[in-house]
Every structure is written in C-alpha cells, then in structure tokens.
Design a protein around this motif. Structure first.
Motif, short mmCIF file in Angstrom:
data_model
loop_
_atom_site.label_atom_id
_atom_site.label_comp_id
_atom_site.label_asym_id
_atom_site.label_seq_id
_atom_site.Cartn_x
_atom_site.Cartn_y
_atom_site.Cartn_z
N LEU A 54 0.82 -1.21 0.00
CA LEU A 54 0.00 0.00 0.00
C LEU A 54 0.85 1.26 0.00
CD1 LEU A 54 -2.61 -1.11 2.68
CD2 LEU A 54 -3.10 -0.72 0.24
N HIS A 55 1.95 1.23 0.75
CA HIS A 55 2.77 2.42 0.98
C HIS A 55 4.24 2.08 0.79
CE1 HIS A 55 -0.75 4.53 2.40
NE2 HIS A 55 -0.99 3.58 3.28
N PRO A 56 4.71 2.02 -0.45
CA PRO A 56 6.09 1.60 -0.69
C PRO A 56 7.14 2.56 -0.15
CG PRO A 56 5.05 2.35 -2.72
CD PRO A 56 3.96 2.25 -1.69
N ALA A 57 6.79 3.82 0.06
CA ALA A 57 7.74 4.76 0.66
C ALA A 57 7.63 4.78 2.18
CB ALA A 57 7.52 6.17 0.11
N PHE A 58 6.39 4.76 2.70
CA PHE A 58 6.14 5.00 4.12
C PHE A 58 5.38 3.83 4.75
CE2 PHE A 58 5.97 9.38 2.11
CZ PHE A 58 7.26 9.73 2.47
N PHE A 59 6.02 2.67 4.77
CA PHE A 59 5.39 1.45 5.25
C PHE A 59 5.83 1.08 6.66
CE2 PHE A 59 9.27 0.30 3.01
CZ PHE A 59 9.92 -0.52 3.91
N GLY A 60 6.92 1.65 7.15
CA GLY A 60 7.49 1.22 8.42
C GLY A 60 7.07 2.07 9.60
N ALA A 61 7.78 1.87 10.72
CA ALA A 61 7.61 2.70 11.92
C ALA A 61 6.20 2.66 12.47
CB ALA A 61 8.05 4.14 11.65
N TYR A 62 5.50 1.53 12.29
CA TYR A 62 4.22 1.26 12.94
C TYR A 62 3.02 1.88 12.24
CZ TYR A 62 0.90 0.35 16.76
OH TYR A 62 -0.16 -0.09 17.50
N TRP A 64 1.69 5.20 9.15
CA TRP A 64 2.12 6.06 8.03
C TRP A 64 2.71 7.37 8.51
CZ3 TRP A 64 1.15 10.71 5.47
CH2 TRP A 64 1.54 10.77 4.12
N HIS A 65 2.03 8.05 9.42
CA HIS A 65 2.52 9.37 9.83
C HIS A 65 3.84 9.28 10.59
CE1 HIS A 65 -0.67 8.15 12.80
NE2 HIS A 65 0.35 8.30 13.63
N SER A 66 3.99 8.25 11.42
CA SER A 66 5.27 8.09 12.13
C SER A 66 6.40 7.81 11.16
CB SER A 66 5.18 6.97 13.16
OG SER A 66 4.21 7.26 14.15
N ALA A 105 3.20 6.21 -6.06
CA ALA A 105 2.25 5.28 -5.47
C ALA A 105 1.59 5.88 -4.23
CB ALA A 105 2.95 3.97 -5.12
N GLU A 106 2.37 6.63 -3.44
CA GLU A 106 1.78 7.31 -2.27
C GLU A 106 0.75 8.35 -2.71
OE1 GLU A 106 2.22 6.39 0.75
OE2 GLU A 106 4.11 5.30 0.82
N TYR A 122 -2.80 15.46 10.54
CA TYR A 122 -1.50 15.22 11.17
C TYR A 122 -0.48 14.70 10.15
CZ TYR A 122 1.89 13.32 14.54
OH TYR A 122 3.03 13.03 15.25
N GLY A 123 -0.83 13.66 9.43
CA GLY A 123 0.08 13.14 8.42
C GLY A 123 0.31 14.13 7.29
N TRP A 124 -0.72 14.87 6.91
CA TRP A 124 -0.55 15.92 5.89
C TRP A 124 0.54 16.90 6.34
CZ3 TRP A 124 -6.12 18.05 4.47
CH2 TRP A 124 -6.91 16.99 4.02
N ALA A 125 0.42 17.34 7.60
CA ALA A 125 1.34 18.36 8.11
C ALA A 125 2.78 17.86 8.10
CB ALA A 125 0.92 18.76 9.53
#
Length: 351
Positions: A54-62, A64-66, A105-106, A122-125
């Motif tokens: 789903l999120h090939p750039a931002f998949f980690g750290a528990y 998306w926003h983290s 993809a994101e 929050y994630g937008w910011a």
C-alpha cells in the motif's frame, strides 16, 4: 506575523552524539513493516494488501505518519550533521524509499475515493514538513528526493485548499486531528515555498477559529493520551499568523494567568507511568511538544513581558522531563518520539 526574536531562549543544543543516537533509533523502525497499524478503508477484496504494498515509501515505523516524520528526522539530522557515523545508512534508506515510483504510489493512494480523509491533518502536516526540509538543501541526493516528493506535496496542498473552507469548526483534541497543529506546519510550508494561496487560507482559518478565544480551559489539561496541548498548540499557531502588535494582547486574553505559571497542570510536565503502553507514552510526546510551543510563544512576546520567564522556565522543565525517555527500550514510544525530540532541539524562535 511574529518575527524571530534573538533574545528568546534558544533550544537546548543538539549534540552530534545525540543526533547519532536519534538516527540509530529512527533507522531501527523505518524498514520495519510489522507491527503495523494501518488506517486503510477497503472497498473490495483487492484492497487487502500488506503495508509495503500500500505504501512503498512510508510502510514502516508502525504507522504512516510516524514513518513520514521518521524520514523528516533523518533528513534533518543528516542536513545538520553531514558526517554522522550513520550517514551512509541514512542515505541508502532514503534512496530506497524516496524514489519517484514509490512517491507516485503514495500520491495515487490519496487519489482513492476511500482515502479522502486519510491522515487528515497530522500526516498531511508532517509530509509538508518533510518536503520543506528537503527544499533548498544543497545536496545532490536531497535535490533528487525533493523532486520526487514534490508531486505528493502538491497533492497535500490541494487537500488543504479543498478541505479547510469546508471545516466550519476546529478540532481541539490533544492527538492527531488537532487543527492548530495541522495549520501551523502548513503555514510553515506555505511561507517557505511561497504558496500564498495556502498561507492566506491558513491565516484566514486560524483567525476564524481562534481569534475570539479567551480564558482557555487550560486547567482541564492534560488528557490521558495527549501528545499535544490543545491550548499551547493553538497559541503557537497564533504567534505565527498574527502580526507582532496583535499577538501579545490576544495571548493575554487567552491565557490570562500565564505570567504566574498558572494553571499548574499546564505549566508542570505530565507524569508518564507506563512507557510500554502506546497511549500512556503519548505523554512523553506531550512534554516535548509543550516545550517547543512554550518556547515559541515566549518568542512572540515583547522582551519585557514578564510572562516570558514563566513560559521559558516551563519549557525547560518539560524538555528535561522527556528527553531522557525517548529511547525507552519499547517500540510503543521509540517508533516516533525521536521526531518530537529532534524538532524541539533543532527549532528556534524563527520557526
């Protein structure tokens, strides 16, 4: 808008050793796909996918926003300390994650009908804060990452421009949807990039939501899972958007007992009883974000305003209460607290 005040208390200094420790902490999580807390609306069976799919750039750290603000943390640290021992590993990870294909993809994920409110705001910011950090960084890798993330940043800006006129009432929570936080970082990005349409809208919305506020119910804070102070986050936004001649009077109406360090529940650090609990550990983040808000608010007041001393002293107490617990040994806090600590330790009165 409030100008930088050279007399305001500077942030505690971030040492190279601290930067290295924070980098190692973040690196532990950004390629860690599980455990993962997805915010994913599924429209059909084909939408059942892994976090990385789903999120090939931002998949980690528990979550998306983290993951997004973990990337910001690494960029901030590498930009401030190019010779970090972890620099090669940081660059390798950022090269793997911040590719045009991954970030497209994101952006495509945001285009889904089911993703209309995804990570609002929050994630937008934090995505805009990451794009802001990359912009203007005189580094060949950073220029490539900045170019790759720009289309996604444009998607987020468009989301703000579409959503804010529809948001009649602000969200005054101490967690992710807090409107004042989302506006503050959007304002930072708009000023840094010359996005006047976004800047003007943020300033108009901030005035509409908050200009008439007075006697804030600060004694009700904190709530048990806060990582933001609704009262202080609002004030830190308003010191950004109000002219220098307006902010002190607004703040005096908003928090009239601040010069006396009252209410104590706002000026004293929150107590954290269990750093393995994913909600209770939020209070470490509250202490860090309160510290940066208190310092920013103080910078927006005249040099002879007695309130500054109370705000600065409280900021120091909050920072001292939390900085030693960023690396707690438990992923509940470790997957995100370094970002709050680095923001506190690297942000001055002009920010």
């Amino acid at each position: 808008m409030t100008p930088p005040d050279a007399t305001a208390e500077p942030p505690p200094a971030l040492s190279r050793d601290q930067a290295s420790a924070f980098a190692r902490l973040v690196l532990k999580g950004l390629d860690r796909e599980y455990p993962n807390k997805l915010d994913h609306v599924m429209a059909n069976p084909d939408d059942v996918k892994s976090p990385k799919a789903l999120h090939p750039a931002f998949f980690g750290a528990y979550d998306w926003h983290s993951c997004v603000h973990g990337h910001w943390t690494l960029c901030r640290l590498l930009r401030r300390f190019p010779d970090l021992p972890e620099s090669a590993e940081v660059r390798s990870l950022l090269n793997d994650h911040l590719t045009p294909a991954n970030l497209k993809a994101e952006a495509d994920y945001f285009a889904r009908k089911e993703s209309k409110s995804f990570e609002r705001t929050y994630g937008w910011a934090w995505l805009l804060k990451l794009a802001e950090e990359l912009r203007g960084w005189d580094d060949p890798d950073a220029r490539r990452w900045s170019g790759a993330i720009s289309p996604l940043a444009d998607v987020i800006v468009a989301r703000y421009l579409d959503f804010l006129p529809k948001q009649t009432y602000p969200i005054r929570t101490g967690v992710h949807p807090n409107t004042a936080f989302g506006l503050a970082f959007a304002h930072d990005y708009a000023r840094a990039t010359g996005k006047d349409d976004l800047r003007k809208l943020v300033e108009e919305r901030a005035r509409a939501y908050y200009a008439g506020d007075r006697d804030a119910p600060a004694r009700w804070e904190p709530s048990g899972a806060d990582f933001f102070s609704p009262v202080l986050m609002e004030a830190d936004l308003m010191r950004r958007v109000l002219p220098p001649g307006e902010f002190p009077a607004w703040f005096a109406r908003f928090l009239p007992d601040a010069a006396h360090g009252e209410p104590r529940s706002l000026f004293d650090p929150a107590i954290v009883t269990d750093r393995t609990d994913p909600q209770l550990v939020h209070l470490d983040g509250l202490n860090l974000s309160r510290a940066w808000c208190l310092r920013g608010i103080a910078a927006g007041l005249p040099a002879d305003d007695p309130t500054r001393a109370a705000l600065s002293a409280s900021a120091a107490r909050h920072a001292a209460a939390a900085l030693g617990h960023v690396a707690s040994g438990d992923y509940a806090g470790e997957h995100w607290l370094a970002s709050f600590a680095v923001y506190l330790l690297t942000t001055g009165p002009a920010d």
